[in-house]
Each structure stands twice: as C-alpha cells, then as structure tokens.
Enzyme design. Sequence first.
Site, PDB file in Angstrom:
ATOM      1  N   GLU A 258      -1.402  -8.444   5.127  1.00 23.51           N
ATOM      2  CA  GLU A 258      -1.365  -8.571   6.594  1.00 23.51           C
ATOM      3  C   GLU A 258      -2.768  -8.488   7.198  1.00 23.51           C
ATOM      4  O   GLU A 258      -2.930  -8.707   8.389  1.00 23.51           O
ATOM      5  CB  GLU A 258      -0.441  -7.498   7.185  1.00 23.51           C
ATOM      6  CG  GLU A 258      -1.030  -6.105   7.320  1.00 23.51           C
ATOM      7  CD  GLU A 258      -1.121  -5.333   6.016  1.00 23.51           C
ATOM      8  OE1 GLU A 258      -0.790  -5.910   4.953  1.00 23.51           O
ATOM      9  OE2 GLU A 258      -1.538  -4.159   6.045  1.00 23.51           O
TER      10      GLU A 258
ATOM     11  N   CYS B 183       0.844  -1.202   0.000  1.00 19.65           N
ATOM     12  CA  CYS B 183       0.000   0.000   0.000  1.00 19.65           C
ATOM     13  C   CYS B 183       0.883   1.258   0.000  1.00 19.65           C
ATOM     14  O   CYS B 183       1.546   1.540  -0.982  1.00 19.65           O
ATOM     15  CB  CYS B 183      -0.956  -0.048   1.193  1.00 19.65           C
ATOM     16  SG  CYS B 183      -2.296   1.155   1.098  1.00 19.65           S
TER      17      CYS B 183
ATOM     18  N   HIS C 173      -3.568  -5.509   0.990  1.00 17.60           N
ATOM     19  CA  HIS C 173      -2.974  -5.686   2.323  1.00 17.60           C
ATOM     20  C   HIS C 173      -2.956  -7.157   2.744  1.00 17.60           C
ATOM     21  O   HIS C 173      -3.897  -7.617   3.403  1.00 17.60           O
ATOM     22  CB  HIS C 173      -3.798  -4.919   3.356  1.00 17.60           C
ATOM     23  CG  HIS C 173      -3.604  -3.445   3.329  1.00 17.60           C
ATOM     24  ND1 HIS C 173      -2.537  -2.829   3.934  1.00 17.60           N
ATOM     25  CD2 HIS C 173      -4.344  -2.462   2.782  1.00 17.60           C
ATOM     26  CE1 HIS C 173      -2.627  -1.513   3.757  1.00 17.60           C
ATOM     27  NE2 HIS C 173      -3.713  -1.263   3.057  1.00 17.60           N
TER      28      HIS C 173
END
Lengths: 744, 111, 234
Positions: free
Chosen positions: C205, C86, C203
């Site tokens: 994560e 990002c 993302h």
Amino acid sequence: MSLNTQRRLREVALTPDEYLAIVEELKRPPNEVELGMLGVLWSEHCSYKSSKALLRRLPSTGAAVIQGPGENAGAVNIGEGWAAVFKIESHNHPSAIEPYQGAATGVGGIIRDIIAMGARPIALLDSLRFGPQPASSHHVEGVVAGIGGYGNCIGIPTVGGEVYFEECYTNNPLVNAMCVGLVRVDRLMRARAEGTGNSLMLVGAETGRDGIHGASFASLELDETSSERRPAVQVGNPFLEKCLLEACMDLAHTDAVVAIQDLGAAGLTSSVAECAGRVNGAGAHIDVGRVPRRERGMTPYHVMLSESQERMLVVVQRGREAEVEAIFQAWDLTSAVIGHVTDDGHLTVVDGAEKVARLPISLLTDGAPPRRLIGVAAEQPPGLDLDALPPLVDAGATLLRLLASPNLSSRRGIFRRYDHMVGDATVIPPGGDAAMLRVKGTRLGLAVTTDCNSRYCHLDPHVGAQLAVAEAARNLVATGAHPLAVTDCLNFANPDRPEVYWEMEETIAGLAHACRALDLPIVSGNVSLYNESFPARGEGGPPQSGRPDGAVSSAIYPTPVVGMIGLIDDYAKRLRAGLRAEGDFVLLIGSSHNDLGGSEYLKVEHGLVAGRPPALDLARERAVDRLVLAAADNGLLHSAHDCAEGGMLVALAECCLLGGIGVRCPAIRPEAPLRMEAAFFGESPSRFIVSVSSRAMPELQSLARRHHVEISLLGLAGGDSIEFEGQFRLPLAEIRQAWEGALT
Amino acid sequence: MRSLRCSAAPSIWTTWAPNLSSRSPAVIAKIVVTPKPVVNDPQGITVKQGLATLGFREVSDVRVGKYIEVNLEAGSEHEARQRVEAMCKQLLANHVIEDYRFEIETDGRRR
Amino acid sequence: MKFGVVVFPGTWSDRDCGWVIDQVLGAELQYLWHKDADLKGCDCIILPGGFAYGDYLRTGAIARFAPVMEKIGEFADRGGLVWGICNGFQVLCEAGLLPGALIRNASLEYRCQWTNLVVERTDLPFTSQCATREVISIPIGHGEGSYFADPATLSRLEQRGQVVFRYCDAGGRVTSNANPNGSLHNIAGIVNARGNVLGMMPHPERCAEAELGGTDGLKLFRSVAENAMKVLAS
C-alpha cells in the site's frame, strides 16, 4: 524569612524575591501545594522569564498566519481550506539523563501539541546534536532508538531533521523534535477554557508520580511512610498515544468539545492555568480526588505536578460529557470529569471536601517577574589567516575525507531506522535538502526542514542565526517550495552569564532580521536554557550548584534551530537533489567568496574552528531563491541542491551520489582573490547546484539575468565518476564508500 | 529483558477472569520466556559480543528473553499452576519460537 | 468487490490501505473495527500494518484474540481471501492461520527501506497480475520481520510452493545481502496451503502511485480485485 522557607524555595527553584512577589499578590504566604505549583509555572521552561522580553522582537505576523505564538502550536493557511500546524520543542535534559525515553517522550510531547490544535500529525523531524563519536555513541544510539521507537509505533513518518557532532555537546546533547499536522481551517482548535460551567475532563493515561522533580518530590513528600523515590525520567507509551490521537480525531466529529490542551511540563497545573489564562477572567475548579491514578498514596501535590505522559485536558460543553466519554471508551482510554470552568479568574484545587489551593490564574501564567539579565559581548573567536594555512594539495582526497567526516556523511544509517513512508504522503523522502509531504486530495506539497549550523553561531551569533534562516529557506527552495513560516527552538547555555545572554540577544536579533527580510513569520517555538555542564534539576531552572560566576564549563554553542515549512502548488513540479539525466548541464547558481571561516574544511583538514562565518546578503539570498523558484515553476530544472557545509564540491558529490550519475567538469581556475580551497570547499551562502537540459539553458540564462544572479557552468552530467580535468578523477563507487561508510 | 505492562487492555482480559471466591489467596507467578535454542537470537549475540568487548571472554552463549510477573488469586498452588500454564500456552509465549518456565510464590515463599 | 480493512488499536496502515483501495483502485472500502464480530460482506479482508495493542508482549500476540479474528478464521476456512501485511502477517502467524513466526530483525533495528522481491507464485489471487518470477520493488517498515519456522515446517513450505515472495537483488538473485531482516530462506511472504491466506512483511500500500516511488504494490491490489469474486464463487 525562616530557614525552612528558604529551604523550600530552593526545592521549588524560586528566588526570595519571587517569593516576596507571591506573598504580596496573595496577601498571605502560599501553602506547600501552591508553592510547588508556582515553582513549576515560574520555572524558566514554563514562564520564559529570561527570554520573554527578547522573544517579543521576533516577527510573528503575516498574511498566511492563522495562529501565532501563545497556543499549543502555530498555524498557517496553505490554501484549499487546509491549515498546516507545526511546532518544534526541546527535550534536551531528559535525553541527557535517559537518551531513549528522553527522546521518545520529546516526540510524544510535540505530537500532543499538534493534536491539541485539532490537527492530524503528518510528519516528524528531529534536530539532534551530540559530542564526537565514539564517546557519544550511548547518546546517539539511545536517542535514535527512542525517536524511532515512538514515531514508528504511533505511525507518524519521521521525514527529516539533522544530526551534528561537535565537542560542545558532549555533556549536553540536544534533542529538538518538530511535528507538522494538517487540519481544515474551519476546524482549527484553540486551547481556550471558554464557557463558565463547562466541564474539564482529563483523558488518556492514568496519573502517576512520573517526572516530579526528584529533589522537591523527596522533600515535599507528605506521605512520610513512602520510602520510594521516583526517578525524574518519564516513560513514554506510544501505543496509548496512538489511541489518544485517534480518539481526539474522533472528537472533531462532535461539537461537544470546546478546547483540547496537552499536558506537558508541570502537568495538570500548567495545562489548566494556560487554558484558563487564554480567556479573560476565566478560572477553573479542580477536584484532584477525581483524577484517575496509576498508583496509590499520591498526594494532591503529586497529582497537580505529575508529568505523566499521554494525557490531555478537554474542555467539554456542560451536559455533553457522556458523548466524550464514549469516544474515549471506544479506544479503551480512561476519561474523567475533574472540574469545571469558572469566571472568578482563579485556579481552585480541592480534594473532595478539602481545600488544597487557590491561586489567581494571572499569577500562575504571567506573574513571574521578568529576569533582568545583562549581556556582554563574548570574546572575539580566534581570527583566521588563510595565508598561514597549508595550501590545498589534492581536492579529490580532501573531498573523500570531508564526505567521510561525521557532519557530512550519509544519514541513511539513521533515517532508515525511522518509518518515513507511513501515511502514503512522503513524496520527497529524507536524504535530500527538505522532505515533502503531499496534502492528500489536493496537488499541494508541503516541504519541511530544520537547520542550524551552530559553529557559525558560535563565531558570530547574529550572522549565524541569519544563516540558519537562510539555509532552511534554501533547503525548501531546492525542492521548488516557497518558504512560508518558521518555528524555532533556541538552545543556549546559562543566560546568567553575561556572554551567554549576549549570545541570546544577538541570536534573536539575527533571527528577527533574517525572517523580516525573507517575509517569514515565526509562529511557534521553544527556548531551552542552561545547556551547560549538566544541570541537576532538569529543564526547569538554573543550576543550583554554586559555580563561581563566569566559570566556563562545557557550554553549548548558541544553537537556534530553525524549523521551516514551505509550499508548492503542484507537487508534480517538485525537485530532487540528485542529477537526473546524462548530458545535462550542471550549473552553480550564485557567487563564491573566500568563505572558509567556521567551515567543515577548516575543521576536518586543519582542526580549526575559527574566523568569521560566511557573509550573508539577505537581498542576494532573496534574489537567488526567487530565481530558483521561478526556474522550477517554469519546469526548467531537472534537479536542485543547496550548497551548504563542505561547499560546492561536497554539494556536487551529493548531487551525483543521490542521482547515481557522475559529472565531468573543466578544471576550476578561480579568479583572484578567490582561493582554490574556497572555490571547492568554501561555504558561501545563497548558492545552489542545479542541472538542466541543454534546451533549457537559454531560458535559464535570461531568467538569471532578469534576477541579477550569477550562474556558472560546472560541467556535464554523465559517467560514473566525478572529474575535474587535470585536477582529480574519482569513481562514484569510491566516493559512495566514503560517504556511506562513516555513520552506520 | 523488558518488563511488560499493558494499559488500554483489550476486552479479552475481562472475558478471561476466572470465577474466584473472595477468600482465594494472592499468588505471584514469576514467568521466564526464552527463545527456543533453535531460534536465532540476534539480541543474545549482540549482548555476548558486548560482554566479550568488556573482557568477559568466558561467556560462551547468551540468550535474551522476557520476565513476566503475574499477580493472581488461586484456591491452591495446583490451581495456580494450571492457570499460569494456560496463560503461557495461550498468550504469554509463542510455542513456535519460545520456551517458558515459571515459579509460583505464595506468602512470599517460593515453591 | 469490497475490501475490508481491520482496525485494531495501534494499527496505522489502515488508512494507507484504505487510500489505495478507495482513491487509487476505486474499489469499495469497509473498515472493520476489532471489537465487531461481523465482516460486513467483504470479499477480501486485509490485516494492515501497525503495532496492534502496542505489540507489547509479542507482535500480534494480543490482536489474535480480538472478536473480529474469530470471524476472519471462519472466513478463511470457507476459502475467503485474507491478506496480512506487516503487523497483519504477524497476527496471522500468531493466530495459526499461517505457519511460523516473525522475530526481531537480525540487525536489531527497525528498517524502513525499499526491497526487491521475486514473485514465486503467480497462480494466486493475490499475484495474478505479476509475471512469472517477476522482480517487484516494495518498501518494508518493521523491526520484527525476520521469518522463522522450524526445519520441518520450512521444508514443507518449500515443497508445497507456499513461499510467495523472497527478498532478492535488483537482478532477482536471492542473496543474503538482499535480505533486510535475516529471515530464513529470504522469505518475505508466504501463503497457506489452500492459497487464500497471504502474509507478507513488505507494504504494497506504500507503492501504488508513482509519486511515492513506485507502483508495484498496485499489481497486488489489482490482482485481488480481479480474483476475489471468483474465489468466493468457486
């Protein structure tokens, strides 16, 4: 009283009686700075002078409560050493003036309240109300962008809230922001200026002339050469607040800090006074010359009243200022020692060697004489004769119109503009009944919601307030979470009008009643008054225009927004609203009555806001909630969804849309006196739609009997349409198009 | 356009300060950064549509960029130009997607 | 195996990346402060999401000048694994470690939603645990994630197979409807020619645990954990 004094009083929004009370206490007239300081702290926004007496009626204690009202935010013990800290606050008037910045700074302000308690913010919610689209598009677009702009940048997930459209909010949109944070119980901070001689440090952004009330600023301008007039609009800097947040979290690693206090309305004046006011006999000595400034030519008056955003007051142990400064330095933030704690009970302000102001703390924080207002019951809203309405012709067509209506359509177009995933804790995302955050490192899940159907409150403020509490609780229960505690944001019109004050009395009585019945303490909150035909002076005081008494302009409905948190001991047991498996039994828990007063059905299909709001039996509510929680805890349920606006059929459609599974039901044949339209679209409270596997049915039935709660089979999950045999059959795709097409 | 203000300035600012004598006159650089013609500009398209809705049908294209005002000290206009050019190249504009142009004003006069 | 997670002022995915590395993957975690010109012996450097320096001028524009970035550039030149997620992708483009730029979403709105990505390279240290042309589901959260590069750069990227992830529908079809931000060629992530610097807007994560809605992100973290040592040894 000279004309000059009278003019000044108007500028700082103090009444002649209030001025006399000040002179009597001080035994002298206040100087201009003192008058300005008292003016803001005695404003409705800071002093609660119109609502204080009523607010005392709200329950605020309970076994889990660690901190009730009176601090920056409330706190409850959620177990495993954790406290949940939360509060809701309004930013209505700033958002009406400048929707983007008004909403953004509202979010920024509520986040700082949580930080001040030593907690890390983990979630934001926003309860929004606008006038009908498309006229309100400018408000909607700005507010939604402002909330996203601030929350997304600072990296706190925006996980919930509500959006309603109603004519009464056309000129007075409501923006109520709620923040939830987590802190270890033994690290919870309180903003108390303890310890004579301890330093007061101002940290974060530099101070400018932001937010000083336009009128009083211009007339009290001491530097006559400056022709610049600052707008009252404050501009938020979420990046700076992110740095401020992290620096304050770093402060928790040192024991050099005694307290942290947010600078909000009335800036330095209120934060210092409040901080000192919480400690018996404490005072403060401030040198405005030491306040870091963003612009030149600022007077002590400006510095004391500035509402520049992203600032905090930190009480630091004497001699350990350098440790604190180093932490802020690491984040490239300014910090400055601006004064110290005293034991003389006064706020003394100097500018270098020059004396500026000296006022008793108690006069600032507690001196505003309570306003004695009189409540007179409002006229009864129009009655409702159900027999006079045209009968329900085609329930399917009505369902489509309801789902496409502004208050019931999918909110995805809004919440996908908010980052709701950052933090890796959102285990139930927005779009269902309540969102849920896991408490990392434990199995605990914290469910959060805000609720209020102000149409009900308009029709009956007492019952409406109860319904708001019950609905919020039900939203939490639908996720399997036990409701724990409440924060409230009470939005009203001008309380100087007796019928508005009556609405306040009724609302607060209703809230107190429901919260006591459901064992829900109210640990924090906020009151926003004068949401009525645009007040010229911001959120601080009564409108100055000489409106003839009783003239109704565009007053908002009483809108007591209930923010509520709940707890589940293991988030693996959480429930979602969407159907989960084909072949499951789809059941209605609770009983249905002819509750069409104030319903979306009436509004959308017949253009009516009339009748009595649904009848609420709090004992039944409790029983139904307990049944659902017991069933969820035993793992009997595959899904659960609260029946709210739009009634059973809208709730059922949502279960199908969220789960991507249809449902087949036998025809609805309501038994008299229940009407067909009430069976489908009535808004009787204390009802859920749940789905269970056939195997779990016997156990659920016996559980329901034990709780004395009625359950009825609606149909079987499956297929890709919603069908009521012989009544209507609609493909899910068509229903989804209606639901999602409206608000994008 | 949005004006820019960086508080909590990163450490790079300090390392960049040129060595100037105290007699250097103050200069204002007015810098305009626009998206390159080849870059899609959804903001510009939206503004154009908005103008069309309001009846400004003569509008054929809209590009939305940024306006940046830099107050600096410089020994000469030439030196100011060089410094501002370097600022634009290194930080203020991204050559992949943006073009820039600027004017230098001294004593309130444009040059 | 030691992951380094860079923290700029305004970064917020640092803690999420840290959580996955430390709590889910069980690998060693080291936060790297932007003012420190020291990578502390990390085997893979993650530039996480957020709004570094507020992203006030342009996304990533100021962050690229942070002291830590110089060391990251050297590390990448030596073949070390650098992974921009990002805002980190935006920083890598600004820093010139990856070609192109990220511009405002075509919708002009921030978008936080799940996206499907087709994995076009599985020979990379970042994606070795993915199957060929596997469709993975990873959320995005950005307002300026529309990938742009001039036509020459774009065709070079395509020719050399530097596009790693493309937005697609659930069936793996790369369509404009599946593109959440208007990026050219539906690009969601690219790698440098050498294959050691990856930038991606989604993302991973945020989806390394089932309770958050999916575990496809963990595949990327596992790939890196498996390969980082090999990359440095070679």
